[in-house]
Design a protein around this motif. Structure first.
Motif, PDB file in Angstrom:
ATOM      1  N   MET A   1     -58.869  -7.634 -18.977  1.00  0.00           N
ATOM      2  CA  MET A   1     -57.981  -7.336 -17.685  1.00  0.00           C
ATOM      3  C   MET A   1     -57.735  -5.706 -17.714  1.00  0.00           C
ATOM      4  SD  MET A   1     -57.737 -10.098 -16.000  1.00  0.00           S
ATOM      5  CE  MET A   1     -56.364  -9.764 -14.828  1.00  0.00           C
ATOM      6  N   LYS A   2     -57.408  -5.014 -18.539  1.00  0.00           N
ATOM      7  CA  LYS A   2     -57.316  -3.715 -18.870  1.00  0.00           C
ATOM      8  C   LYS A   2     -58.336  -2.986 -18.037  1.00  0.00           C
ATOM      9  CE  LYS A   2     -53.964  -2.874 -22.377  1.00  0.00           C
ATOM     10  NZ  LYS A   2     -53.960  -2.627 -23.688  1.00  0.00           N
ATOM     11  N   ILE A   3     -59.770  -3.222 -18.530  1.00  0.00           N
ATOM     12  CA  ILE A   3     -60.985  -2.741 -18.087  1.00  0.00           C
ATOM     13  C   ILE A   3     -61.196  -3.072 -16.671  1.00  0.00           C
ATOM     14  CG2 ILE A   3     -63.666  -3.103 -18.268  1.00  0.00           C
ATOM     15  CD1 ILE A   3     -63.056  -3.586 -21.457  1.00  0.00           C
ATOM     16  N   CYS A   4     -60.968  -4.542 -16.204  1.00  0.00           N
ATOM     17  CA  CYS A   4     -60.941  -4.731 -14.668  1.00  0.00           C
ATOM     18  C   CYS A   4     -60.135  -4.006 -14.144  1.00  0.00           C
ATOM     19  CB  CYS A   4     -60.815  -6.285 -14.511  1.00  0.00           C
ATOM     20  SG  CYS A   4     -62.224  -7.272 -15.086  1.00  0.00           S
ATOM     21  N   TYR A   5     -58.868  -3.697 -14.478  1.00  0.00           N
ATOM     22  CA  TYR A   5     -57.998  -2.962 -13.610  1.00  0.00           C
ATOM     23  C   TYR A   5     -58.532  -1.667 -13.367  1.00  0.00           C
ATOM     24  CZ  TYR A   5     -54.568  -6.695 -14.256  1.00  0.00           C
ATOM     25  OH  TYR A   5     -53.705  -7.952 -14.364  1.00  0.00           O
ATOM     26  N   LYS A   6     -58.819  -0.890 -14.542  1.00  0.00           N
ATOM     27  CA  LYS A   6     -59.219   0.591 -14.627  1.00  0.00           C
ATOM     28  C   LYS A   6     -60.349   0.315 -13.754  1.00  0.00           C
ATOM     29  CE  LYS A   6     -60.730   4.220 -17.747  1.00  0.00           C
ATOM     30  NZ  LYS A   6     -61.081   4.606 -19.177  1.00  0.00           N
ATOM     31  N   GLU A   7     -61.537  -0.281 -13.700  1.00  0.00           N
ATOM     32  CA  GLU A   7     -62.619  -0.195 -12.891  1.00  0.00           C
ATOM     33  C   GLU A   7     -62.506  -0.664 -11.448  1.00  0.00           C
ATOM     34  OE1 GLU A   7     -66.096  -0.800 -16.201  1.00  0.00           O
ATOM     35  OE2 GLU A   7     -65.610  -2.482 -14.752  1.00  0.00           O
ATOM     36  N   LYS A   8     -61.305  -1.383 -11.167  1.00  0.00           N
ATOM     37  CA  LYS A   8     -61.250  -2.133  -9.949  1.00  0.00           C
ATOM     38  C   LYS A   8     -62.475  -3.268  -9.967  1.00  0.00           C
ATOM     39  CE  LYS A   8     -58.583   1.795  -7.775  1.00  0.00           C
ATOM     40  NZ  LYS A   8     -58.697   2.531  -8.796  1.00  0.00           N
ATOM     41  N   SER A   9     -62.505  -3.722 -10.761  1.00  0.00           N
ATOM     42  CA  SER A   9     -63.488  -4.840 -10.768  1.00  0.00           C
ATOM     43  C   SER A   9     -63.201  -6.236 -10.027  1.00  0.00           C
ATOM     44  CB  SER A   9     -63.908  -5.147 -12.230  1.00  0.00           C
ATOM     45  OG  SER A   9     -64.838  -6.224 -12.229  1.00  0.00           O
ATOM     46  N   TRP A  10     -64.061  -6.487  -9.314  1.00  0.00           N
ATOM     47  CA  TRP A  10     -63.638  -7.847  -8.858  1.00  0.00           C
ATOM     48  C   TRP A  10     -63.746  -8.845 -10.356  1.00  0.00           C
ATOM     49  CZ3 TRP A  10     -62.626  -9.669  -3.988  1.00  0.00           C
ATOM     50  CH2 TRP A  10     -63.035  -8.901  -3.025  1.00  0.00           C
ATOM     51  N   ILE A  11     -62.691  -9.907  -9.715  1.00  0.00           N
ATOM     52  CA  ILE A  11     -62.741 -10.992 -10.898  1.00  0.00           C
ATOM     53  C   ILE A  11     -62.997 -12.080 -10.414  1.00  0.00           C
ATOM     54  CG2 ILE A  11     -61.292 -12.251 -12.077  1.00  0.00           C
ATOM     55  CD1 ILE A  11     -59.701  -9.890 -12.996  1.00  0.00           C
TER      56      ILE A  11
END
Length: 286
Positions: A245-255
């Motif tokens: 989740m930290k990585i996704c938040y940083k990248e603004k990744s779609w989940i």
């Protein structure tokens, strides 16, 4: 037939109709009190929550790829349908047909894990037993998961079924910790929900998506401590969800989601706040 789609870089995602289950909300949120989780995900009068089992068709670099396979059709007994709250079985073939595709067009299947609600759609009953639904597909799964599927323990035996693995043995490509399927598209072993559980990551420049599978099965499981009573290794689920989740938040990744009955995908900002979303529409059949 309505389907939801999302384009992320050179990838196109389309959610297929893989059926639906209704499982106990308490089991799906573990030790979290109902007074908290029910504000984020509604339950019915039996305390069950709706959980889709919808494979994602990922079209990338000329390949048709599935993420998981749905609940299947004509695989469950009436008792199992009642216990698992299966109100609708898979309509994967008809959804593919609406996209001018057939099961023979699926080249790759990425199995996050092999529990019945993800793997029943891999095979179908025939006169002499069962056969593969997707005969031309390479099926990727972690080596740990594949081993446990064939040799389940006293706890996992209720989730790993022989009819879901024997017909596909020659198609399975097991991997160890991580494998790149196509440029930018990887499967990563996490453990947690099951010992062999994996997530799927895609990165194309600044365009990314992360399929957390059952360490974040719905939007309501965003809190890193909200894990399933079904998890074999819950503390590992917590740590892996926190990490990714930290990585996704940083990248603004779609989940992206397989089980969520309300959202297909959500993009969060670096503070964990919702930036964008793809809501699930209701399917309609002629």
């Amino acid at each position: 037939m309505k389907v939801e789609t999302l384009e992320i870089g050179r990838a196109k995602l389309t959610w297929l109709n893989g059926g639906v289950t209704h499982l106990d909300g308490g089991a799906m949120f573990g030790v979290v009190p109902k007074s908290l989780w029910s504000k984020k995900y509604p339950a019915n009068e039996k305390n069950q929550i709706e959980l889709r089992t919808d494979p994602i068709l990922l079209q990338l670099d000329g390949k048709n790829i599935l993420i998981d396979s749905g609940i299947g059709i004509n695989k469950l007994t009436e008792k199992q349908k009642r216990n698992f709250g299966v109100k609708e079985e898979s309509r994967v073939e008809s959804t593919l047909a609406s996209l001018n595709l057939t099961v023979n067009d699926i080249a790759i299947i990425l199995m996050t894990h092999l529990h019945y609600d993800h793997a029943c759609g891999l095979t179908k009953p025939v006169k002499e037993g069962y056969e593969s639904v997707f005969p031309h597909a390479d099926i990727y799964v972690s080596q740990i998961e594949w081993d446990e599927m064939r040799h389940p323990n006293i706890r996992s035996i209720n989730s790993y079924w022989e009819m879901n693995w024997k017909p596909i043995t020659e198609q399975v490509i097991p991997f160890e910790e991580e494998i790149e399927i196509l440029p930018g598209l990887s499967m990563i072993h996490t453990g947690g929900h099951s010992d062999g559980h994996s997530i799927i990551r895609f990165k194309d420049g600044d365009h990314t998506f992360t399929h957390m599978a059952d360490i974040m099965p719905t939007n309501a499981h965003q809190n890193k401590l909200w894990v399933l009573a079904y998890d074999d290794y819950p503390i590992k689920s917590v740590h892996q969800k926190e990490k990714w989740m930290k990585i996704c938040y940083k990248e603004k990744s779609w989940i992206t989601f397989y089980h969520d009955a309300h959202y297909r995908a959500i993009k969060f900002n670096e503070h964990g706040e919702k930036m964008d979303q793809v809501e699930r529409k209701w399917y309609s059949y002629d």
